[in-house]
Design an enzyme around this catalytic site. Structure first.
Site, PDB file in Angstrom:
ATOM      1  N   GLY A  72       0.824  -1.202   0.000  1.00 51.81           N
ATOM      2  CA  GLY A  72       0.000   0.000   0.000  1.00 51.81           C
ATOM      3  C   GLY A  72       0.860   1.255   0.000  1.00 51.81           C
ATOM      4  CB  SER A  73       0.085   4.667   1.115  1.00 52.42           C
ATOM      5  OG  SER A  73      -1.052   4.790   0.294  1.00 52.42           O
TER       6      SER A  73
END
Length: 464
Positions: free
Chosen positions: A207-208
Site C-alpha cells: 500500500g502507501s
C-alpha cells in the site's frame, strides 16, 4: 560373439559413468542442501548423543535450552510463542525450523573446534556438547511486540539502522513450541497459518508505505521534483482505468504528498519514472532479494517489466498492483531512508560460541545496499516527519522522541485493508527503524501506527 561382448562392455561402462556422474552431482551440487535439510536423519542421530547448545537473546536471556531427564534431552523454549518464529523448534517427527535449523551444526557441535573435540570425547566415552548461539533479539521488546499484535494476524520488525541488528521479529498468531507434538494437527489445519513466519515469509501488498520507494526513484530521475507541485482532483485516469484517491488534495508538493498520502501524485511519479527505472528502484532497495539475516526470507515480487502497463505501473507506484513484500523488506526501506540511503546488512545472530565458551563467529556490521543518495533520503525524511507531525501517521507520535513515518492501507482480496506503518526514530539521529503490518485490520494510521510508536518508545527507553 566378440562384438556382442564388446557392446555389453560399452553399455556397462556407460552405465557406470552415468552412476559416477550422478553420485558426483549429489555430493558436490546437492550435498550441502541435503546436509542442511531439516529432515536429515543425521541431525537426529547426533541429537541423541550430544548436549545441544543454548540460544540466548542479546541480553543473555535463554530462548532455547536442553533439559536432561532420565538421560534424555528435552528442548525447552522459555518464551514459548513470543519467539517461536525466530528461534524455531526441533522435532523428530516435524523437522526443525528457524535458528534451531539454520544453526543446527553449531548447536550440535559439528563445526569449528567442537567438531574435533566431540570426536575425541566420543572415543574417550566423555560427554559431547554443542555451542551456543547469541541472537540480536531483545526478548523484552519481542514479547512487547507479541502483546501489541495480540490475537491479530500480522508482524512487526524493529532494526538498529546503524548496524543492521534485528531487535524484534514478531509474527502473529504464534504457538507454543513446547507443545508442538500435541498442537501439530491443529496448527496445520488452522486457517490463520500460525506456522508461517509473517515477518520474513509474509507476502503483502505494501500500500502507501511503498510511496517512499517511488519517491526515491522519481527524485533520482528528476531532482527538480523536490520543489514541483502536483494537482490532485481526487483521482487519476490512466488508459481508461480510474485510480481513486482518499480525497481531492488540490495542489501538493512531494513533502505534502507524503504527509497526506496522495495517490494521484505518486501514481503520476510512477508513470513519469517508467517501467525500467521503477524496477531499478525496487532492486536498489533490495525488495526482490533475500537479505539473508540468518533465516530464509521470501524475496518480494512484482509484475515483470514487460507487463508493467501504464495502469499496472500507476498501481504499483502506490504499493498495489502485483507488488508483494515482507515486513522485513519494508523495515529495511525505512532503515535506508533513516541512514541517508545506506541499508546495513540485517542479521539475527550476534555471536556463536563453542562448547568451551570461545567465539567462533562474530557478526560484522557491513553495508548491504546503497539504495539512494543522502539528499534524496533527506527530502523523503521531511515528508515522513510531516506525516507524523500533521498527516496520516500522527498516531505514531511519541512524547520526547521525534518519529518519522509513512502509513499504508493496502487493498487486498481478503476483505478490509492491511494496516501498515514504516518509520524510524529519533529522526534527528536515527537509531531505530520499524515496520508493522496487521492483516485486514483497516487503516494503517489508526491501527498500525500506534503499535509502531509503542515499540519505538520502548526501544528508546531501553537505550537503543
Amino acid at each position: 560373439m566378440k562384438n556382442n561382448i564388446l557392446k555389453l562392455g560399452y553399455l556397462l561402462l556407460g552405465l557406470f559413468s552415468i552412476l559416477i556422474l550422478y553420485l558426483s552431482y549429489l555430493q558436490v551440487v546437492k550435498g550441502p542442501v541435503l546436509a542442511a535439510n531439516p529432515y536429515n536423519r543425521r541431525f537426529q542421530e547426533q541429537e541423541a548423543r550430544i548436549r545441544r547448545g543454548t540460544v540466548y537473546d542479546s541480553r543473555g536471556i535463554e530462548l532455547a535450552r536442553t533439559e536432561l531427564s532420565d538421560g534424555k534431552g528435552r528442548r525447552v523454549y522459555p518464551l514459548g510463542a513470543d519467539t517461536v518464529h525466530v528461534v524455531g523448534y526441533i522435532s523428530d517427527r516435524y523437522g526443525r525450523t528457524g535458528i534451531e535449523s539454520a544453526y543446527d551444526r553449531y548447536l550440535l557441535g559439528m563445526e569449528g573446534p567442537d567438531r574435533v573435540r566431540n570426536l575425541v570425547n566420543r572415543l574417550a566415552g566423555r560427554e559431547q556438547a554443542g555451542g551456543d548461539v547469541i541472537l540480536t533479539i531483545d526478548s523484552y521488546l519481542q514479547s512487547l511486540a507479541a502483546d501489541l499484535l495480540g490475537e491479530r494476524r500480522g508482524a512487526a520488525v524493529l532494526l538498529d539502522v546503524r548496524t543492521g541488528a534485528v531487535l524484534v521479529m514478531a509474527s502473529s498468531p504464534g504457538y507454543d513450541p513446547n507443545r508442538l507434538e500435541e498442537l501439530w494437527p491443529h496448527l496445520v489445519q488452522d486457517g490463520a497459518a500460525p506456522l508461517l513466519n509473517r515477518a520474513v515469509q509474509g507476502a503483502y501488498p505494501p500500500g502507501s508505505a511503498f510511496k517512499v520507494v517511488t519517491a526515491a526513484g522519481a527524485l533520482a530521475k528528476n531532482a527538480s521534483l523536490a520543489g514541483a507541485k502536483f494537482s490532485c482532483p481526487g483521482y487519476l485516469m490512466v488508459d481508461g482505468y480510474r485510480l481513486d484517491d482518499l480525497a481531492a488534495h488540490g495542489e501538493v508538493d512531494l513533502v505534502k504528498a507524503l504527509a497526506v498520502s496522495c495517490n494521484t501524485a505518486f501514481a503520476q511519479m510512477g508513470l513519469n519514472l517508467g517501467a525500467d527505472d521503477f524496477y531499478r528502484t525496487v532492486r536498489a532497495f533490495g525488495l526482490d532479494q533475500d537479505p539473508a539475516p540468518g533465516i530464509p526470507v521470501r524475496p518480494g515480487t512484482m509484475a515483470p517489466v514487460a507487463r508493467l502497463t501504464p495502469a499496472e505501473l500507476a498501481s504499483s507506484a502506490i504499493g498495489q498492483g502485483e507488488v508483494l513484500v515482507s515486513p522485513l523488506h519494508m523495515a529495511l526501506v525505512a532503515a535506508g531512508i533513516a541512514n541517508g540511503g545506506v541499508i546495513m546488512h540485517p542479521y539475527l545472530v550476534e555471536t556463536v560460541r563453542d562448547s568451551m565458551g570461545r567465539a567462533v563467529y562474530k557478526a560484522a556490521h557491513k553495508i548491504w545496499l546503497i539504495a539512494t543518495t543522502p539528499e534524496i533520503a533527506g527530502t523523503i525524511k521531511k515528508g515522513m516527519l510531516e506525516a507524523v507531525r500533521s498527516g496520516t501517521a500522527s498516531a505514531a507520535e511519541v512524547s520526547g522522541l521525534q518519529v518519522a513515518g509513512k502509513t499504508g492501507s493496502a487493498q487486498n482480496p481478503g476483505g478490509q485493508t492491511h494496516a501498515w506503518f514504516i518509520g524510524f526514530a529519533p529522526a534527528e539521529a536515527p537509531r531505530l527503524a520499524v515496520a508493522v503490518v496487521l492483516e485486514n485490520a483497516g487503516s494503517g494510521g489508526r491501527v498500525a501506527a500506534p503499535v509502531a510508536g509503542r515499540l519505538l518508545a520502548a526501544a528508546a527507553a531501553r537505550g537503543y
